[in-house]
Structure formats: C-alpha cells, structure tokens
Motif scaffolding. Structure first.
Motif, PDB file in Angstrom:
ATOM      1  N   ASN A 102       0.833  -1.191   0.000  1.00  0.00           N
ATOM      2  CA  ASN A 102       0.000   0.000   0.000  1.00  0.00           C
ATOM      3  C   ASN A 102       0.876   1.251   0.000  1.00  0.00           C
ATOM      4  O   ASN A 102       1.803   1.386   0.807  1.00  0.00           O
ATOM      5  CB  ASN A 102      -0.902   0.015   1.241  1.00  0.00           C
ATOM      6  N   GLY A 103       0.606   2.162  -0.939  1.00  0.00           N
ATOM      7  CA  GLY A 103       1.382   3.376  -1.034  1.00  0.00           C
ATOM      8  C   GLY A 103       2.580   3.283  -1.966  1.00  0.00           C
ATOM      9  O   GLY A 103       3.382   4.223  -2.022  1.00  0.00           O
ATOM     10  N   THR A 104       2.712   2.168  -2.710  1.00  0.00           N
ATOM     11  CA  THR A 104       3.824   2.046  -3.660  1.00  0.00           C
ATOM     12  C   THR A 104       3.701   3.116  -4.744  1.00  0.00           C
ATOM     13  O   THR A 104       2.650   3.258  -5.378  1.00  0.00           O
ATOM     14  CB  THR A 104       3.840   0.656  -4.319  1.00  0.00           C
ATOM     15  N   THR A 121      -9.949   5.340   0.529  1.00  0.00           N
ATOM     16  CA  THR A 121     -10.629   4.331  -0.286  1.00  0.00           C
ATOM     17  C   THR A 121     -11.585   3.510   0.564  1.00  0.00           C
ATOM     18  O   THR A 121     -11.540   3.549   1.798  1.00  0.00           O
ATOM     19  CB  THR A 121      -9.614   3.374  -0.944  1.00  0.00           C
ATOM     20  N   TYR A 126      -8.060  -3.511  -4.860  1.00  0.00           N
ATOM     21  CA  TYR A 126      -6.931  -2.600  -4.941  1.00  0.00           C
ATOM     22  C   TYR A 126      -7.209  -1.517  -5.987  1.00  0.00           C
ATOM     23  O   TYR A 126      -8.066  -1.663  -6.861  1.00  0.00           O
ATOM     24  CB  TYR A 126      -5.652  -3.369  -5.316  1.00  0.00           C
ATOM     25  N   ILE A 145      -2.798   1.476  -4.133  1.00  0.00           N
ATOM     26  CA  ILE A 145      -3.472   1.620  -2.837  1.00  0.00           C
ATOM     27  C   ILE A 145      -4.356   0.396  -2.588  1.00  0.00           C
ATOM     28  O   ILE A 145      -5.079  -0.051  -3.485  1.00  0.00           O
ATOM     29  CB  ILE A 145      -4.342   2.900  -2.797  1.00  0.00           C
ATOM     30  N   HIS A 146      -4.318  -0.102  -1.377  1.00  0.00           N
ATOM     31  CA  HIS A 146      -5.209  -1.181  -0.965  1.00  0.00           C
ATOM     32  C   HIS A 146      -6.569  -0.596  -0.582  1.00  0.00           C
ATOM     33  O   HIS A 146      -6.643   0.393   0.153  1.00  0.00           O
ATOM     34  CB  HIS A 146      -4.621  -1.937   0.232  1.00  0.00           C
ATOM     35  N   GLN A 149      -8.030   1.417   2.788  1.00  0.00           N
ATOM     36  CA  GLN A 149      -6.956   2.125   3.456  1.00  0.00           C
ATOM     37  C   GLN A 149      -6.804   3.519   2.852  1.00  0.00           C
ATOM     38  O   GLN A 149      -7.345   3.826   1.798  1.00  0.00           O
ATOM     39  CB  GLN A 149      -5.643   1.346   3.326  1.00  0.00           C
ATOM     40  N   SER A 150      -6.062   4.363   3.545  1.00  0.00           N
ATOM     41  CA  SER A 150      -5.840   5.732   3.084  1.00  0.00           C
ATOM     42  C   SER A 150      -4.341   5.963   2.889  1.00  0.00           C
ATOM     43  O   SER A 150      -3.508   5.172   3.347  1.00  0.00           O
ATOM     44  CB  SER A 150      -6.410   6.740   4.074  1.00  0.00           C
ATOM     45  N   LEU A 151      -4.041   7.057   2.221  1.00  0.00           N
ATOM     46  CA  LEU A 151      -2.648   7.358   1.926  1.00  0.00           C
ATOM     47  C   LEU A 151      -2.464   8.865   1.875  1.00  0.00           C
ATOM     48  O   LEU A 151      -3.273   9.579   1.290  1.00  0.00           O
ATOM     49  CB  LEU A 151      -2.250   6.745   0.570  1.00  0.00           C
ATOM     50  N   SER A 166      -9.234  -0.318 -10.926  1.00  0.00           N
ATOM     51  CA  SER A 166      -9.513  -1.053  -9.692  1.00  0.00           C
ATOM     52  C   SER A 166      -9.893  -2.485 -10.016  1.00  0.00           C
ATOM     53  O   SER A 166     -10.369  -2.799 -11.113  1.00  0.00           O
ATOM     54  CB  SER A 166     -10.635  -0.372  -8.902  1.00  0.00           C
TER      55      SER A 166
END
Length: 224
Positions: A102-104, A121, A126, A145-146, A149-151, A166
């Motif tokens: 997550n966040g790559t 999200t 994903y 992003i998964h 989760q948030s980023l 997605s």
C-alpha cells in the motif's frame, strides 16, 4: 517461318516449316502421319483443344466445390479452424501476482514532490491511481493503494487529470487487474499550486462505484 500442327492422335504440337506444303512429316511423339491433317485444323486445332481442356477443368473445379459445400466438409474445416482459435485464446492464462505494498509510488518526473495529496478508499481489492499532465496526458506518477486504506503523499506542482483502475486480483502493470479491471477518470482538473502563501493540495475519496466526493466517469482501457 513455321506453323504449328497438332497431332490428331496424341495432341502433340509439332512445329513445321512453311516450306513443307505437299507432304507433312510424321508426329515426333507418336509417329502419326500428319499429312492427313486438314489445313484449317493445322491452324485452329491447338487453340480449340486448349479451350476444351480449360472448360473441362473449370467444370471439374465447380463440381468439386459444390460437393465439398453440400457434404459439410467445408463447414467441418471451418469448425476446426474456429476450435483451434478458441483453444489459443483459452490457453492464455494470466498469472496472478502478489499485490504491491500500500502506497507504492512510481515517479516519472524529476520535479520535486511538494504538494499534499490525501487519498481515502473503501470496498475491497486494490486501486492503481495515475496522475497525468492535463493536455498532454504524460504520466507523472502512479500510486498503488489497498482498498479500505488511506494514503497521504506529495506530488509535483502542476495541473493533473486523475485516473484510476480497480479490481480484486493483481496481475502486474501490463494486465493490471485482468479482464475485470474497472477504469475511471475524475471529471475535474486538479491544480497543485504554490500561491506564495501556501501550497494547495487535495483530499479525495475513491470508490469502485462512481460516487463519493470525487465525480468520475467510466473510461476504456485504452484511455487509462
């Protein structure tokens, strides 16, 4: 000068000099006496015979095509070709990969990342978010992003269109989420600017359906 005489026995074409008038030599293939061939046949028989042979071949070809079409043979061959094509399609199986962290982030510019961007999200699966320069569609960066989760990250200054793909299973950057990939694009342009007093940024919420605080439209894979 010479003339061509066709043998009536074996249909061999014999070239005879014009100087030979009263007596024609024998056929060089079957030794048939050519002196019995009439003068008009000497000139036209070969062409006439060739036309007859061509006509017989065309008739035979037509009969063969008619027979193959009515017997179902052509349909059988067509079905074999179709089955082979379908088999080739089925044999192409995508290899599922482990999802990226997550966040790559993959960056496609040397510009410094200074403007804030927060992404939230929901759902499952994903997202692969893509920032492209407005007007040129040049890729600036992608973010994996998964769902759920948030980023919070930073992006270079500029005006961007935001697109995202997605899905539930990750097959890599080329195939993304396979045949079930859903593609969307935000309907607004995002301006990340330095006003001199502050650097503007955005907080957006992604959903696998087009709702939430980000108005989006469905796009095709080629538009992503």
């Amino acid at each position: 000068m010479s003339k061509t005489v066709v043998c009536p026995n074996c249909f061999q074409k014999n070239i005879v000099p014009d100087s030979v008038n009263n007596y024609l030599p024998a056929c060089r293939k079957c030794n048939e006496d050519l002196s019995l061939v009439k003068s008009d046949n000497k000139k036209n028989y070969g062409s006439w015979f060739d036309n007859i042979v061509l006509a017989i071949r065309l008739v035979a070809l037509g009969v063969a095509i008619w027979y193959l079409s009515t017997s179902g043979f052509l349909g059988y061959i067509s079905s074999l070709i179709k089955d082979e094509s379908e088999t080739s399609k089925v044999s192409i199986v995508l290899q599922e990969m482990s999802p990226l962290m997550n966040g790559t982030i993959d960056l496609y510019t040397n510009q410094p990342r200074v403007a804030p961007l927060e992404i939230e999200t929901s759902g499952s699966g994903y997202y692969l978010v893509k920032l492209v320069t407005t007007g040129t569609d040049d890729i600036v960066m992608t973010i994996f992003i998964h769902a759920g989760q948030s980023l919070t990250t930073e992006v270079p200054l500029g005006s961007y269109d935001i697109k995202y793909a997605s899905g539930e299973k990750w097959y890599g950057y080329e195939d993304l989420f396979g045949a079930e990939t859903e593609y969307s694009k935000a309907n607004s342009v995002f301006y990340f600017q330095d006003t001199g007093y502050q650097i503007s940024g955005y907080n957006i919420t992604l959903y696998q359906v087009t709702n939430g605080n980000l108005s989006t439209s469905e796009i095709s894979a080629s538009e992503f």
